[in-house]
Design an enzyme around this catalytic site. Structure first.
Site, PDB file in Angstrom:
ATOM      1  N   CYS A  12      57.209  34.579  60.971  1.00 40.62           N
ATOM      2  CA  CYS A  12      57.256  35.881  60.311  1.00 40.62           C
ATOM      3  C   CYS A  12      58.322  35.862  59.222  1.00 40.62           C
ATOM      4  O   CYS A  12      59.410  35.343  59.461  1.00 40.62           O
ATOM      5  CB  CYS A  12      57.579  36.942  61.361  1.00 40.62           C
ATOM      6  SG  CYS A  12      57.722  38.601  60.720  1.00 40.62           S
ATOM      7  N   PRO A  13      58.010  36.351  58.067  1.00 42.79           N
ATOM      8  CA  PRO A  13      56.824  37.083  57.619  1.00 42.79           C
ATOM      9  C   PRO A  13      55.817  36.216  56.868  1.00 42.79           C
ATOM     10  O   PRO A  13      54.907  36.737  56.242  1.00 42.79           O
ATOM     11  CB  PRO A  13      57.419  38.135  56.682  1.00 42.79           C
ATOM     12  CG  PRO A  13      58.509  37.370  55.977  1.00 42.79           C
ATOM     13  CD  PRO A  13      59.097  36.461  57.065  1.00 42.79           C
TER      14      PRO A  13
END
Length: 74
Positions: A12-13
């Protein structure tokens, strides 16, 4: 047309950022299958689709790999 984006190994992200970038280049109605293994993608991808107006058609998990099918909306 269905495209595929392999985001396995990305945290993430990055899976959502790569999905957003790939969707920009597609035509409305095109679909993209995102493969990811980041547990945060379970929350991030549906949230991204909801916020950006794209349609999450399907999501599943098998063997630690998350699969999302997203359709681009205009």
């Amino acid at each position: 047309m269905t495209h595929e984006l392999d985001a396995i190994g990305l945290l993430c992200p990055l899976p959502v950022l790569k999905l957003r970038k790939r969707l920009k280049a597609l035509e409305a109605g095109d679909r993209i299958r995102l493969l990811a293994d980041d547990p945060a993608a379970i929350v991030d991808v549906p949230h991204f689709c909801n916020e950006s107006g794209h349609t999450l058609l399907d999501s599943s998990e098998a063997g630690g790999t998350l699969t999302f099918l997203v359709e681009k909306r205009p």
